[in-house]
Design a protein around this motif. Sequence first.
Motif, PDB file in Angstrom:
ATOM      1  N   GLY A  75      51.839   5.711  63.311  1.00  0.00           N
ATOM      2  CA  GLY A  75      50.766   4.751  63.139  1.00  0.00           C
ATOM      3  C   GLY A  75      50.355   4.197  64.486  1.00  0.00           C
ATOM      4  O   GLY A  75      50.979   4.471  65.512  1.00  0.00           O
ATOM      5  N   ARG A 100      46.277  14.741  62.092  1.00  0.00           N
ATOM      6  CA  ARG A 100      45.709  14.940  60.751  1.00  0.00           C
ATOM      7  C   ARG A 100      45.977  13.715  59.880  1.00  0.00           C
ATOM      8  O   ARG A 100      47.114  13.247  59.780  1.00  0.00           O
ATOM      9  CB  ARG A 100      46.354  16.188  60.146  1.00  0.00           C
ATOM     10  N   THR A 101      44.912  13.197  59.268  1.00  0.00           N
ATOM     11  CA  THR A 101      45.096  12.123  58.299  1.00  0.00           C
ATOM     12  C   THR A 101      45.132  12.667  56.877  1.00  0.00           C
ATOM     13  O   THR A 101      45.841  12.146  56.026  1.00  0.00           O
ATOM     14  CB  THR A 101      44.000  11.053  58.425  1.00  0.00           C
ATOM     15  N   ASP A 102      44.336  13.729  56.607  1.00  0.00           N
ATOM     16  CA  ASP A 102      44.365  14.389  55.310  1.00  0.00           C
ATOM     17  C   ASP A 102      43.671  15.739  55.445  1.00  0.00           C
ATOM     18  O   ASP A 102      43.269  16.126  56.544  1.00  0.00           O
ATOM     19  CB  ASP A 102      43.710  13.526  54.217  1.00  0.00           C
ATOM     20  N   ASN A 105      40.257  15.615  57.199  1.00  0.00           N
ATOM     21  CA  ASN A 105      40.112  14.927  58.480  1.00  0.00           C
ATOM     22  C   ASN A 105      41.261  15.286  59.419  1.00  0.00           C
ATOM     23  O   ASN A 105      42.405  14.859  59.212  1.00  0.00           O
ATOM     24  CB  ASN A 105      40.085  13.409  58.265  1.00  0.00           C
ATOM     25  N   TYR A 106      40.950  16.087  60.434  1.00  0.00           N
ATOM     26  CA  TYR A 106      41.973  16.475  61.401  1.00  0.00           C
ATOM     27  C   TYR A 106      41.334  16.967  62.691  1.00  0.00           C
ATOM     28  O   TYR A 106      40.150  17.333  62.748  1.00  0.00           O
ATOM     29  CB  TYR A 106      42.904  17.539  60.823  1.00  0.00           C
ATOM     30  N   ARG A 149      45.287   8.683  71.367  1.00  0.00           N
ATOM     31  CA  ARG A 149      44.587   7.981  70.286  1.00  0.00           C
ATOM     32  C   ARG A 149      44.430   6.518  70.656  1.00  0.00           C
ATOM     33  O   ARG A 149      45.419   5.805  70.845  1.00  0.00           O
ATOM     34  CB  ARG A 149      45.366   8.089  68.979  1.00  0.00           C
ATOM     35  N   LEU A 173      38.449   9.618  65.043  1.00  0.00           N
ATOM     36  CA  LEU A 173      39.518   9.694  64.046  1.00  0.00           C
ATOM     37  C   LEU A 173      39.753   8.289  63.532  1.00  0.00           C
ATOM     38  O   LEU A 173      39.931   7.355  64.325  1.00  0.00           O
ATOM     39  CB  LEU A 173      40.802  10.267  64.640  1.00  0.00           C
ATOM     40  N   LYS A 174      39.747   8.133  62.240  1.00  0.00           N
ATOM     41  CA  LYS A 174      39.861   6.817  61.609  1.00  0.00           C
ATOM     42  C   LYS A 174      41.040   6.041  62.168  1.00  0.00           C
ATOM     43  O   LYS A 174      42.160   6.544  62.251  1.00  0.00           O
ATOM     44  CB  LYS A 174      40.017   6.989  60.098  1.00  0.00           C
ATOM     45  N   ASP A 175      40.796   4.783  62.563  1.00  0.00           N
ATOM     46  CA  ASP A 175      41.883   3.966  63.094  1.00  0.00           C
ATOM     47  C   ASP A 175      42.564   3.172  61.981  1.00  0.00           C
ATOM     48  O   ASP A 175      42.119   3.178  60.830  1.00  0.00           O
ATOM     49  CB  ASP A 175      41.389   3.040  64.206  1.00  0.00           C
ATOM     50  N   HIS A 177      45.242   3.799  60.434  1.00  0.00           N
ATOM     51  CA  HIS A 177      45.629   4.733  59.380  1.00  0.00           C
ATOM     52  C   HIS A 177      46.715   5.642  59.926  1.00  0.00           C
ATOM     53  O   HIS A 177      46.612   6.131  61.049  1.00  0.00           O
ATOM     54  CB  HIS A 177      44.412   5.554  58.950  1.00  0.00           C
ATOM     55  N   VAL A 179      48.916   8.820  60.947  1.00  0.00           N
ATOM     56  CA  VAL A 179      48.479  10.143  61.368  1.00  0.00           C
ATOM     57  C   VAL A 179      49.674  11.094  61.411  1.00  0.00           C
ATOM     58  O   VAL A 179      50.733  10.752  61.933  1.00  0.00           O
ATOM     59  CB  VAL A 179      47.828  10.102  62.763  1.00  0.00           C
TER      60      VAL A 179
END
Length: 219
Positions: A75, A100-102, A105-106, A149, A173-175, A177, A179
């Motif tokens: 995180g 990669r979050t899912d 999204n990577y 990141r 990349l979504k923050d 969240h 990873v």
Amino acid sequence: MKKRVCVVLVIVSCFICSTMAAQSLNQMNWFNEPEQWEVKDNKLSMFVTPQSDYWRISHYGFTVDDAPFYYALYGGEFEVKVKIAATYKARFDQAGLMLRTDHENYIKAGVEFADGTFNLSVVVTHYTSDWSVIPLDRTPPYVWIKAVRRLDAVEVFYSFDDVTYTMMRNAYLKDNHPVMVGVMAASPDGNGFPVTFEQFKVKHLPDLRRQQWLKENAD
């Protein structure tokens, strides 16, 4: 009281050991575990699964999510880097880092063999994938890939000596969240190839928003 202190020490010790193990490639997780792999002397070696890749929809019209990915969950903000050596054989053979979050999204970044040329390659996927390359005029024995990141952005760098790093991509990349952070390799068009990852390291970076708040609210 002594028992309670001992329990706390054991918990802290286990946490430290777990963190060190993840850093040393011993207690990470497989997503699409390959048939042949080993961790020895803080080095991950594997034979990449044939006909495997990560890609979503754009340009080619298909989605695949079946290549080997060896990761730990992190995180916050961090820096990750790894040294890569591989015997690339077929078109699109590739190896590198992945964040990669899912499945939609990577970011994957590393070396990719395409059209007879070795390239520094980055694929950014947010529902659909894109692809950027920097052709190399030589075949280096090793390449270091680093990703940083910060907030909602990831900066990707490469190096041939682990001293001088050059940025190759800045991507969203979504923050705030978790990873999945680790190493991946794929052989979409081939029968697999051997690859080695070493000097894998993730370094925590203090949260920029929190640092700014502390600065603004200092006594």
